[in-house]
Design an enzyme around this catalytic site. Structure first.
Site, PDB file in Angstrom:
ATOM      1  CD  GLU A  72      -3.045   0.972   0.222  1.00  0.00           C
ATOM      2  OE1 GLU A  72      -3.110  -0.082  -0.438  1.00  0.00           O
ATOM      3  OE2 GLU A  72      -3.816   1.928   0.056  1.00  0.00           O
ATOM      4  CG  ASP A  73       1.460   2.980   3.236  1.00  0.00           C
ATOM      5  OD1 ASP A  73       0.483   3.286   2.527  1.00  0.00           O
ATOM      6  OD2 ASP A  73       1.402   2.837   4.466  1.00  0.00           O
TER       7      ASP A  73
END
Ligand code: MN
Length: 725
Positions: free
Chosen positions: A80-81
């Site tokens: 996600e990051d």
């Protein structure tokens, strides 16, 4: 050593304590990988980002989850990051770990906007359904717990948004999975942000009460444990103040002040076996006055989430009420960690769980796992409870719950019939999809509508999965398309009639029509056709009922009202004339729909329980049946044996211009050919045309062809057909 590495050392110690078999080098590799992936990222409080996944992984390790779960927790924010992909994780750490990380990522992308309880329940189910692997949910829970613990640096808006989500989604999920410890902490952290004043009030009140009886917990604790040890019971006794949200809820739901809430204190006695639980209960009730109505036996009747304990509330000598919870160590681990406890304390699972559907799946999982070893246990632990449902979002963020396999049409009709009826297309996750597109969990579905839409198509009835959508589409056809329904309905009704050798004119006779319509409960044939047209009644069902009624009429009148139904002569048993490929000595009969004779290209159908039924290859029933895969496999090759001793019944349909003496002519010709006629029926149809159905007995196809050729020469005869289904 920097702060992160200090934390890492602690984390390793937790793993060693709770999961001595875990491979620390693999976990370290996952940590190093995550650390460099998050290299330049900082948390709101200024600490390096890696401290967050590390803390989440420690929560996972504390619960005693396996190595893969711990690694996935370390990596949970990578996809996600950071730029890290599923493939990269899979290559380095295996598909299992990568699948879990991907699962957590998917859950993180689900956003919550609605606040109605029903919506929340759907969201919780959606998360479980999306998770597939229970470890995904548990990691998501640990992730949320750490985020809530470190919420103070977030904006006020973010704080209340996350707190609400936690209170409505994650705490109930933790409860359902029996993870009491996490549930309590999530609730207390949420209420801290949702109602800071109420929280502070309780905190302050508790501080006051506790300072006035500072030594209460300690003295009770030693009083209880001394008494139990005197009596030879091995036990641990803990005292605590109950968690804030449980007090908060009691105050607000029962409209009480803090001092009116009984049992602010709770003591926990943990023993080695169940017998001791009840012994301890006896001593407690001997030492203190039990408050009537406050004893609960969750050992005999566990809670749906597997929780087991004895609860009793008593009053001590100084007048302070408190609760005592008595349980075994196994029960204690289950109470703290719920489903997660079973990684570690598998043996402790007792078979007695309340019969509640909500938790049936966990029970099923646990039961089915009893024989396999611990490794298989978590490998196979998949969530399958919502496999018959799919959860999708509206563009506004509402969750819609549909049967598995549902399409955008089902979705549209669930929103509103008007949306379905004006639907012109659908967009799923931003892309246009066909009507029969199968929806997946978490899809965002948008329905395109137009006021100039012509309405649903009949094909939709075959595409939709939900009965509601099907009914709504039928309703539309019923209302909007009466004329069209009548045409469609009449067509399929007449097809069905022909299949049983009937035609409309058989039904419209003065003496018959009223009885048939009454039997079917329709005011007119048009009404019947309309119903068949929109799908409210099947043509087959209607025709079957009509046949039943005609038979009943037939019986009472003892007359031939169904001249076109052909019954083969029972005296003839032409079993030997045909050879069935691969089958000896079977029961053979000849299909009534096409009455095959030797020389016809034929084929046999293996009926369910009635032997082989022989059809002509050009029979419509045979052709139609080939389209049904299930039926198509039942056809076998047959051949006519060289035998002219057998006699076969076959039907002919003769069309002729109406003329006196024509029946006589037909009879004369057959007689001259020495062909016996066993049934004869004729009727006049419109326009001076007569149709006749005859059943004759012949030996071969050649003989039949000769008969047809001769009959064709009868003046007035325009057509001779064999029945073909
Ligand atoms: Mn996270």
């Amino acid at each position: 050593m920097d702060e992160v590495m200090e934390k890492y050392a602690h984390f390793e110690a937790v793993i060693k304590d709770n999961n001595p078999a875990a491979d620390l080098s693999r976990i370290r590799a996952a940590f190093d990988f995550a650390k460099s992936a998050h290299e330049n990222q900082k948390r709101k409080d200024g600490s390096p980002f890696i401290s967050h996944p590390l803390a989440a992984a420690e929560i996972i390790a504390e619960m005693g989850l396996d190595e893969e779960a711990i690694m996935a927790a370390l990596l949970h924010d990578c996809i996600e990051d950071t730029g890290v992909t599923y493939e990269e994780i899979s290559k380095r750490f295996g598909t299992s770990v990568a699948d879990i990380v991907e699962g957590v990522t998917k859950l993180s992308r689900v956003t919550y906007t609605s606040k109605e309880e029903e919506q929340m329940e759907n969201l919780r189910k959606m998360l479980l359904a999306m998770a597939k692997d229970i470890r995904v949910i548990i990691i998501k829970m640990a992730d949320r717990l750490h985020n809530m613990r470190t919420m103070e640096y977030q904006s006020a808006e973010k704080q209340s948004e996350k707190a609400l989500e936690t209170m409505e989604i994650y705490a109930p999920l933790a409860h359902r999975l029996g993870m009491q410890k996490i549930k309590w902490e999530l609730e207390d952290l949420s209420i801290l942000y949702l109602d800071p004043i109420g929280y502070a009030e309780i905190e302050e009140g508790l501080r006051r009460i506790m300072s006035s009886n500072e030594t209460f917990i300690d003295s009770m604790q030693s009083k209880i444990s001394e008494r139990l040890k005197e009596n030879g019971i091995e036990c641990d006794v803990y005292g605590r103040v109950k968690h804030i949200y449980s007090i908060y809820r009691k105050m607000y739901s029962q409209n009480k002040t803090l001092s009116e809430v009984l049992d602010l204190y709770a003591f926990r006695v943990i023993v080695n076996d169940i017998a001791d639980c009840y012994n301890v209960l006896g001593y407690i009730h001997e030492m203190f006055h039990p408050i009537p109505g406050h004893f609960k036996d969750y050992i005999g009747t566990p809670k749906p989430n597997m929780y087991q304990s004895l609860h009793t509330t008593v009053i001590g000598s100084d007048g302070i009420p408190f609760e005592v919870q008595i349980r075994t160590w196994d029960m204690h681990h289950t109470a703290e960690y719920g489903i997660a406890a079973h990684w570690k304390y598998k043996e402790g699972i007792s078979g007695k769980f309340a019969d509640e559907a909500k938790f049936a799946w966990v029970r099923r999982l646990l039961e089915s796992q009893q024989d396999s070893d611990a490794q298989d246990f978590f490998q196979d632990l998949k969530i399958d409870m919502f496999s018959d449902e799919v959860f999708v979002f509206t563009p506004r963020g509402d969750v819609i719950n549909l049967p598995a396999g549902a399409t955008p049409i089902d979705f549209a009709y669930t929103i509103h019939s008007a949306v379905g009826n004006r639907m012109t297309g659908a967009i799923v996750n931003g892309r246009i999809v066909p009507y029969n597109h199968e929806l997946a969990n978490g899809d965002i579905v948008e329905v395109l509508t137009s006021n100039s839409s012509k309405g649903p198509s009949r094909d939709w009835l075959n595409i939709v999965k939900s009965p509601e959508a099907r009914n709504k589409i039928r309703q539309w056809f019923k209302k909007e398309k009466r004329e069209e329904n009548i045409v469609h309905g009449k067509l399929s009704f007449e097809t069905e009639l022909r299949r049983v050798f009937l035609q409309m004119s058989d039904l419209t006779r003065e003496d018959i029509q009223p009885r048939i319509l009454k039997k079917l409960a329709f005011a007119s044939f048009d009404e019947l056709f309309a119903a068949i047209g929109y799908g409210g009644m099947s043509a087959q069902k209607a025709v079957n009922r009509i046949r039943d009624e005609l038979r009943a009429i037939d019986k009472t009148k003892k007359s031939e009202l169904m001249p076109f139904e052909i019954k083969p002569d029972k005296k003839l048993k032409p079993i030997h004339g045909i050879l069935v490929e691969g089958i000896d000595n079977c029961l053979v009969k000849f299909a009534r729909c096409c009455t095959p004779v030797p020389g016809d290209e034929s084929i046999g159908f293996i009926t369910r329980g009635f032997g082989v039924s022989v059809h002509r290859k050009d029979c419509k029933n045979y052709q139609k049946s080939l389209e049904t895969p299930e039926e198509a496999g039942r056809w076998v090759r047959v051949a006519w044996a060289n035998s002219d001793v057998d006699i076969y019944s076959t039907a002919l349909y003769i069309t002729a211009r109406e003329r006196s003496g024509i029946v006589m002519d037909i009879a004369t010709i057959l007689n001259a050919l020495k062909i016996r006629m066993t049934s004869f029926a004729a009727r006049d149809v419109d326009g001076g045309i007569t149709t006749a159905a005859i059943v004759i007995e012949i030996k071969t196809r050649e003989e039949l062809n000769a008969a047809i050729a001769r009959l064709a020469t009868v003046p007035g005869v325009t057509d001779i057909k064999r029945g073909d289904g």
